[in-house]
Scaffold this active site. Sequence first.
Site, PDB file in Angstrom:
ATOM      1  N   ASP A  79      -3.073   6.021   3.795  1.00 50.91           N
ATOM      2  CA  ASP A  79      -3.072   5.276   5.064  1.00 50.91           C
ATOM      3  C   ASP A  79      -1.674   5.077   5.641  1.00 50.91           C
ATOM      4  O   ASP A  79      -0.674   5.108   4.935  1.00 50.91           O
ATOM      5  CB  ASP A  79      -3.758   3.913   4.881  1.00 50.91           C
ATOM      6  CG  ASP A  79      -3.109   3.059   3.796  1.00 50.91           C
ATOM      7  OD1 ASP A  79      -2.741   3.605   2.733  1.00 50.91           O
ATOM      8  OD2 ASP A  79      -2.963   1.841   4.006  1.00 50.91           O
ATOM      9  N   GLU A 136      -4.176   1.150   1.415  1.00 51.82           N
ATOM     10  CA  GLU A 136      -3.236   0.498   0.490  1.00 51.82           C
ATOM     11  C   GLU A 136      -2.489  -0.615   1.201  1.00 51.82           C
ATOM     12  O   GLU A 136      -2.250  -1.670   0.639  1.00 51.82           O
ATOM     13  CB  GLU A 136      -2.234   1.512  -0.082  1.00 51.82           C
ATOM     14  CG  GLU A 136      -1.399   0.965  -1.245  1.00 51.82           C
ATOM     15  CD  GLU A 136      -0.303  -0.012  -0.860  1.00 51.82           C
ATOM     16  OE1 GLU A 136      -0.102  -1.003  -1.582  1.00 51.82           O
ATOM     17  OE2 GLU A 136       0.346   0.187   0.186  1.00 51.82           O
ATOM     18  N   GLU A 137      -2.099  -0.364   2.474  1.00 48.43           N
ATOM     19  CA  GLU A 137      -1.246  -1.323   3.186  1.00 48.43           C
ATOM     20  C   GLU A 137      -1.953  -2.641   3.437  1.00 48.43           C
ATOM     21  O   GLU A 137      -1.332  -3.694   3.409  1.00 48.43           O
ATOM     22  CB  GLU A 137      -0.787  -0.729   4.528  1.00 48.43           C
ATOM     23  CG  GLU A 137       0.125   0.481   4.397  1.00 48.43           C
ATOM     24  CD  GLU A 137       1.492   0.140   3.815  1.00 48.43           C
ATOM     25  OE1 GLU A 137       1.762  -1.049   3.564  1.00 48.43           O
ATOM     26  OE2 GLU A 137       2.267   1.083   3.598  1.00 48.43           O
ATOM     27  N   HIS A 359       9.987   0.687   8.326  1.00 50.33           N
ATOM     28  CA  HIS A 359      10.904   0.672   9.465  1.00 50.33           C
ATOM     29  C   HIS A 359      10.487   1.796  10.429  1.00 50.33           C
ATOM     30  O   HIS A 359      10.091   2.871   9.977  1.00 50.33           O
ATOM     31  CB  HIS A 359      12.347   0.886   8.965  1.00 50.33           C
ATOM     32  CG  HIS A 359      13.378   0.685  10.031  1.00 50.33           C
ATOM     33  ND1 HIS A 359      13.682   1.678  10.953  1.00 50.33           N
ATOM     34  CD2 HIS A 359      14.153  -0.373  10.338  1.00 50.33           C
ATOM     35  CE1 HIS A 359      14.612   1.216  11.767  1.00 50.33           C
ATOM     36  NE2 HIS A 359      14.915  -0.021  11.420  1.00 50.33           N
TER      37      HIS A 359
HETATM   38 ZN   LIG Z   1       3.895   0.162   2.604  1.00 53.57          ZN
HETATM   39 ZN   LIG Z   2       3.544   2.395   0.466  1.00 59.43          ZN
END
Ligand SMILES: [Zn+2]
Ligand SMILES: [Zn+2]
Length: 387
Positions: A79, A136-137, A359
């Site tokens: 993701d 995952e995020e 970032h």
């Molecule tokens: Zn991340």
């Molecule tokens: Zn990551």
Amino acid sequence: MPVVNRIADFAQDMKTWRQWLHRNPELGFDLPKTAGFVAEKLRAFGVDEIHEGIAQSGIVAIIEGQGAGPTIGLRADMDALPIHEETGAEHASQTPGVMHACGHDGHTTMLLGAARYLAETRNFAGRVALIFQPAEEDGGGGEAMVQAGIMERFAIARVFAMHNAPEFAAGEFFCTPGPIMAAVDEFTVTVQGKGGHAAYPHDCTDPIPPLLAMVQGFGTIVSRNHKPIDDLVVSVTQIHTGTANNVVPARAVFSGTVRTFDPKVQEMVIARMEELVQGTAAAYGVTAEFVYERGYPATVNDPGSVDFALGVAAEVVGAARVDGAVERMMGAEDFSYMLNARPGAYLFLGQGEGAFCHHPAYDFNDEVAPVGASFLARLVERAQPVG
Ligand SMILES: [Zn+2]
Ligand SMILES: [Zn+2]
């Protein structure tokens, strides 16, 4: 960088895959293009089984080795993040506001590279399970994959994963036994008083003084209740109250995050927060609601698996480029759910100079993809040697 020669041969293909994934980032559990791309590649490589649609967009693919043996799991996350890309790269995201700012495009590519090599060579016993997870995020895709029963269904004995690391030397591996990433939780405290005219405070029950006392009290959990050598972060990050300079508000809210490595420390923090909130509320004559939400648990490496994985990393990049005692980090990682289910290790792979993860100028370093893929491939060959 020394790598498996056959993998070095198709480094250019890996770069092409990675940049395609980078142009086509998707969020959370809903990754139709990404998962479709991964499944198409796996089919072309000739893996033995492809199981799609696990935890919505997750995939587990199986490659059979030679002869009987256990099943080793290798995991990549797929993701992206809701960030507007500012790399200016030719392969920049084609979806405004979404980008691969954490290098999961690179993780997916490295696991695909290892899959291609392992499907071609099959120089290992037993089986390898290639785990491509969504979310995952945010959302806990790793937990959802474990809850979908992948460990039992595919008889996975141990699991390994790695994350890229900007600002560390390119192609350098690092890890540490035991906890490597923190448990990340959130809390919200709502203080309820009685509002009114600010010229007549005695007719009100102002929620601001008890809120300030609670925030200061939370600081003492770290400084007075906690053993100094253990890692703990308690951060109050938001305070919201009031609407006008001449009105005492009825309600005040503050919230923040807690980062721990040890469940006992986590329990202590929750208990102390509850005591401080309710004790302070009683002292000031207000009521208070305390809500604590547990996030991803700590990512805890099995020491034996760390030793083994670092030995393999040293074989790929040389012992001088492997660090087995890196400082643990206060960020979180949902591979923790897989490591709670099976022993294994989570490692980092240096990316060289460049913007840090999350970032808008971040971009995965394609030069290290053959190194990561070689490491994953060798890990399987060494863990489950033929014969
Ligand atoms: Zn991340
Ligand atoms: Zn990551």
